[in-house]
Design a protein around this motif. Structure first.
Motif, PDB file in Angstrom:
ATOM      1  N   UNK A  18      -3.484  10.616   0.548  1.00 31.86           N
ATOM      2  CA  UNK A  18      -2.533  10.623   1.656  1.00 31.86           C
ATOM      3  C   UNK A  18      -1.142  10.456   1.079  1.00 31.86           C
ATOM      4  N   UNK A  19      -0.189  11.153   1.637  1.00 31.39           N
ATOM      5  CA  UNK A  19       1.156  11.121   1.084  1.00 31.39           C
ATOM      6  C   UNK A  19       2.037  10.074   1.742  1.00 31.39           C
ATOM      7  N   UNK A  20       1.742   9.702   2.988  1.00 30.83           N
ATOM      8  CA  UNK A  20       2.600   8.746   3.670  1.00 30.83           C
ATOM      9  C   UNK A  20       1.811   8.010   4.752  1.00 30.83           C
ATOM     10  N   UNK A  21       2.366   6.855   5.176  1.00 31.55           N
ATOM     11  CA  UNK A  21       1.777   6.034   6.229  1.00 31.55           C
ATOM     12  C   UNK A  21       2.903   5.412   7.038  1.00 31.55           C
ATOM     13  N   UNK A  22       2.596   5.027   8.286  1.00 32.96           N
ATOM     14  CA  UNK A  22       3.546   4.254   9.064  1.00 32.96           C
ATOM     15  C   UNK A  22       3.730   2.882   8.413  1.00 32.96           C
ATOM     16  N   UNK A  23       4.952   2.347   8.557  1.00 33.44           N
ATOM     17  CA  UNK A  23       5.255   1.062   7.913  1.00 33.44           C
ATOM     18  C   UNK A  23       4.308  -0.044   8.382  1.00 33.44           C
ATOM     19  N   UNK A  24       4.032  -0.085   9.709  1.00 31.66           N
ATOM     20  CA  UNK A  24       3.160  -1.131  10.227  1.00 31.66           C
ATOM     21  C   UNK A  24       1.744  -0.987   9.678  1.00 31.66           C
ATOM     22  N   UNK A  25       1.248   0.263   9.601  1.00 33.63           N
ATOM     23  CA  UNK A  25      -0.100   0.495   9.080  1.00 33.63           C
ATOM     24  C   UNK A  25      -0.183   0.167   7.597  1.00 33.63           C
ATOM     25  N   UNK A  26       0.895   0.463   6.868  1.00 34.40           N
ATOM     26  CA  UNK A  26       0.924   0.155   5.436  1.00 34.40           C
ATOM     27  C   UNK A  26       0.884  -1.351   5.214  1.00 34.40           C
ATOM     28  N   UNK A  27       1.681  -2.090   5.997  1.00 34.24           N
ATOM     29  CA  UNK A  27       1.674  -3.552   5.875  1.00 34.24           C
ATOM     30  C   UNK A  27       0.291  -4.119   6.177  1.00 34.24           C
ATOM     31  N   UNK A  28      -0.339  -3.619   7.246  1.00 36.46           N
ATOM     32  CA  UNK A  28      -1.661  -4.098   7.630  1.00 36.46           C
ATOM     33  C   UNK A  28      -2.691  -3.790   6.545  1.00 36.46           C
ATOM     34  N   UNK A  29      -2.607  -2.593   5.954  1.00 34.80           N
ATOM     35  CA  UNK A  29      -3.561  -2.215   4.909  1.00 34.80           C
ATOM     36  C   UNK A  29      -3.421  -3.103   3.679  1.00 34.80           C
ATOM     37  N   UNK A  30      -2.181  -3.448   3.330  1.00 38.87           N
ATOM     38  CA  UNK A  30      -1.961  -4.334   2.174  1.00 38.87           C
ATOM     39  C   UNK A  30      -2.513  -5.724   2.458  1.00 38.87           C
ATOM     40  N   UNK A  31      -2.261  -6.257   3.669  1.00 41.52           N
ATOM     41  CA  UNK A  31      -2.759  -7.593   4.018  1.00 41.52           C
ATOM     42  C   UNK A  31      -4.286  -7.641   3.978  1.00 41.52           C
ATOM     43  N   UNK A  32      -4.938  -6.559   4.385  1.00 39.05           N
ATOM     44  CA  UNK A  32      -6.396  -6.540   4.413  1.00 39.05           C
ATOM     45  C   UNK A  32      -6.996  -6.543   3.010  1.00 39.05           C
ATOM     46  N   UNK A  33      -6.184  -6.228   2.015  1.00 36.04           N
ATOM     47  CA  UNK A  33      -6.658  -6.228   0.633  1.00 36.04           C
ATOM     48  C   UNK A  33      -6.220  -7.474  -0.119  1.00 36.04           C
ATOM     49  N   UNK A  34      -5.587  -8.400   0.596  1.00 36.66           N
ATOM     50  CA  UNK A  34      -5.190  -9.683   0.013  1.00 36.66           C
ATOM     51  C   UNK A  34      -6.194 -10.759   0.415  1.00 36.66           C
TER      52      UNK A  34
END
Length: 608
Positions: free
Chosen positions: A479-495
């Motif tokens: 994937x080349x891009x994501x919405x900022x909110x979705x990107x933040x959520x995806x990072x938190x889910x991997x922490x």
């Protein structure tokens, strides 16, 4: 408007995603701010609450997740959005500015209007602190609506009456709903003399100011000045440094970074990381004190250029590589080109010369990093003071996250410490800084973020079990891009999830995800309904034995405590109360200081 306590305050409720987007668009359109600034001023988790003023005028306030009121409307069905002092502390330039002497501010906070009738434009009111050497302007202390056109105020007329109808001030009852943090630091102010008469036409001495409503307040409006918002039009954005001046400031920034002792273990450093982690934080907080602005200053603009102007693109170098090579030629650092066929495209900084003669004459200055650290310390002291005053008051629950597996490398790239534990605000700050420094905002659609290698590797790794359902497209292919909110959520889910619970002086921090206290009503022993409470142990203020005794008296029924049925040993205790007693249990828990959002009621009894 808010000089007396609010009445009829309803329970706050989070805005739906669609309503948040509409509110954000209103902010962008009405106040001419960027999409990124609107994300800060209309954050995720923003809530709305209805209230009435002491004059029985209905209103709606929009609260940040930490409780700070950010926006409000007044009047039934009103769409007139008004920023609070908390919002203006985040972005000072979204409203025209009106300054007034220090003696007038206590009168405004007491509920008086600025007097001198008119335009209904919103303005923010600042305190002008006069000093021959270092005059300053305070952060915004009040918000009001113009009752007199600004051009008539500038003419120095002799009209009397109200100049600004004050709607909201620092330390009023709307401000008191928030965290009540310290004011931001004042900014230096050095107005240039002009041939025309000064905008301030009311020159009565401040000593005449007193809490009167009409005539006395009119006299107190001395040294009046009106400045349009910086972003409203190009001519009012303030002076800009020349490329040569920017290059000079960048050179000073490099000297500051080197003198701050960059550890030798950090080298070699890719150029973009060196720029993001060391140069940008070392920019001067008050550049005009180092390099005075040499160009003409518009009459209606701030005379102090912003630190945000100090960028590579604004300098004579135009590119980071050219700047670094120029500094290498001056023997301040050494660089190395990337090897052929290497995935690394940045040049590398292999070392810096901490013994360079120019460092001997370098005088350290206040950097942006210093100012942010000072503000963070003030906020921490304020938080500790509030906790001390609260004593055994409300329990504070903070969700935390720690870099783990795929996110360790990302935090290393973003300049964070992978061993630290971060709040949601911390994670967003690191991510937004990284996105800004690497220009990752999508040019066609600014709501989306382009994924570089570090972000892609992080979000495409396997998330925790049972988490987001929106990642299939990334995990199944690039994937080349994501919405900022979705990107933040995806990072938190991997922490890694952590939490902190504090009550008075007691603070507990543990690994894992904290869950709400469960209050479940269901049928037991035939037709009898019982209420069972579990999961209360992490909240510190609730003790099983005390709860059993207190609820027995409050509910006038049988109570008991036992290990949770069907769970392994040491999984916690369960308190049972005879009857359908959820209301009494919730009242008991909130009375102990447990926030209502951390109490979850479930009715499995099938009875209404």
């Amino acid at each position: 408007m808010f000089k007396k306590p609010l009445s009829g305050i309803k329970t706050s409720a989070p805005l739906r995603s669609s309503d948040r987007r509409k509110l954000k668009q209103r902010v962008v359109t009405t106040f001419d701010v960027s999409s990124e600034d609107a994300d800060l001023l209309v954050p995720d988790g923003i809530q709305s609450v209805k209230f009435s003023t002491h004059l029985e005028e209905p209103g709606v306030a929009y609260l940040a997740p930490d409780g700070d009121p950010l926006w409000f409307t007044l009047g039934k069905g009103s769409d007139d959005l008004i920023p609070t002092v908390y919002t203006l502390w985040k972005r000072r330039n979204i409203l025209p500015v009106l300054s007034t002497p220090a003696a007038v501010v206590p009168i405004l906070v007491g509920g008086a209007d600025l007097m001198i009738p008119g335009e209904r434009e919103l303005v923010s009111i600042l305190q002008y602190n006069h000093s021959r050497e270092n005059p300053t302007l305070s952060p915004p202390l009040a918000v009001g609506r113009m009752a007199l056109p600004s051009d008539r105020m500038a003419e120095g007329g002799q009209e009397k009456g109200k100049a600004v109808l004050v709607l909201h001030t620092w330390k009023d009852h709307l401000w008191e709903l928030g965290t009540k943090g310290d004011q931001p630091e004042p900014l230096p102010f050095a107005p240039e003399p002009t041939e025309s008469a000064p905008i301030s036409a009311l020159e009565a001495p401040p000593e005449e100011a007193n809490p009167g409503v009409d005539q006395p307040t009119t006299h107190a409006l001395a040294n009046l000045a009106i400045n349009p918002p910086e972003e409203s039009a190009p001519h009012s954005a303030g002076p800009s440094y020349s490329p040569q001046e920017i290059s000079s400031l960048l050179h000073m920034t490099l000297l500051q970074a080197i003198s701050s002792t960059i550890p030798s273990s950090a080298f070699p450093i890719p150029a973009t990381l060196f720029y993001t982690n060391y140069l940008l934080p070392s920019r001067p907080a008050f550049p005009a004190l180092l390099v005075p602005h040499s160009g003409p200053t518009p009459r209606d603009a701030s005379p102090c250029p912003s630190s945000a102007e100090i960028t590579i693109k604004s300098s004579t170098h135009k590119s980071l590589t050219a700047f670094l090579k120029a500094e290498e030629k001056a023997s301040l650092l050494t660089v190395k080109a990337p090897q052929k066929h290497s995935q690394q495209t940045d040049i590398l900084i292999t070392s810096v010369n901490a013994k360079h003669p120019s460092l001997l004459g370098h005088h350290r200055y206040a950097t942006l990093k210093d100012v942010e650290a000072t503000a963070a310390k003030k906020a921490m002291r304020e938080g500790k003071a509030r906790e001390a005053q609260a004593g055994s008051g409300e329990v504070k629950v903070t969700e935390l996250w720690k870099p783990h597996q795929a996110t360790v490398g990302l935090f290393d790239r973003m300049g964070g410490d992978p061993t630290n534990i971060y709040t949601l605000a911390d994670v967003k700050t690191f991510l937004n800084s990284y996105i800004s420094a690497n220009s990752l905002v999508n040019a066609q659609e600014q709501a989306y973020i382009n994924l570089d290698e570090a972000l892609f590797n992080c979000v495409s790794s396997k998330a925790k079990p049972g988490k987001s359902k929106g990642m299939e497209s990334i995990e199944s292919g690039p994937a080349e891009f994501m919405k900022r909110e979705e990107l933040t959520k995806a990072i938190l889910e991997r922490m890694q999830s952590w939490y902190e619970v504090s009550s008075g002086k007691e603070v507990v921090r543990k690994k894992g995800e904290i869950k709400p206290i469960q209050v479940v009503m269901k049928v037991r022993q035939g037709r009898k309904v019982s209420t069972m409470i579990s999961g209360f142990e992490p909240f510190l203020v609730v003790n099983a034995e005390d709860m059993v005794e207190d609820l027995r008296k409050a509910c006038a029924g049988a109570t008991s405590v036992s290990p949770i049925a069907g769970k392994p040993a040491n999984s916690g205790l369960e308190v049972l109360v005879q009857g359908k007693q959820s209301a009494a249990v919730v009242e008991y828990l909130t009375g102990k200081g447990v926030p209502k959002k951390w109490v979850e009621v479930t009715d499995l009894s099938g009875k209404k």
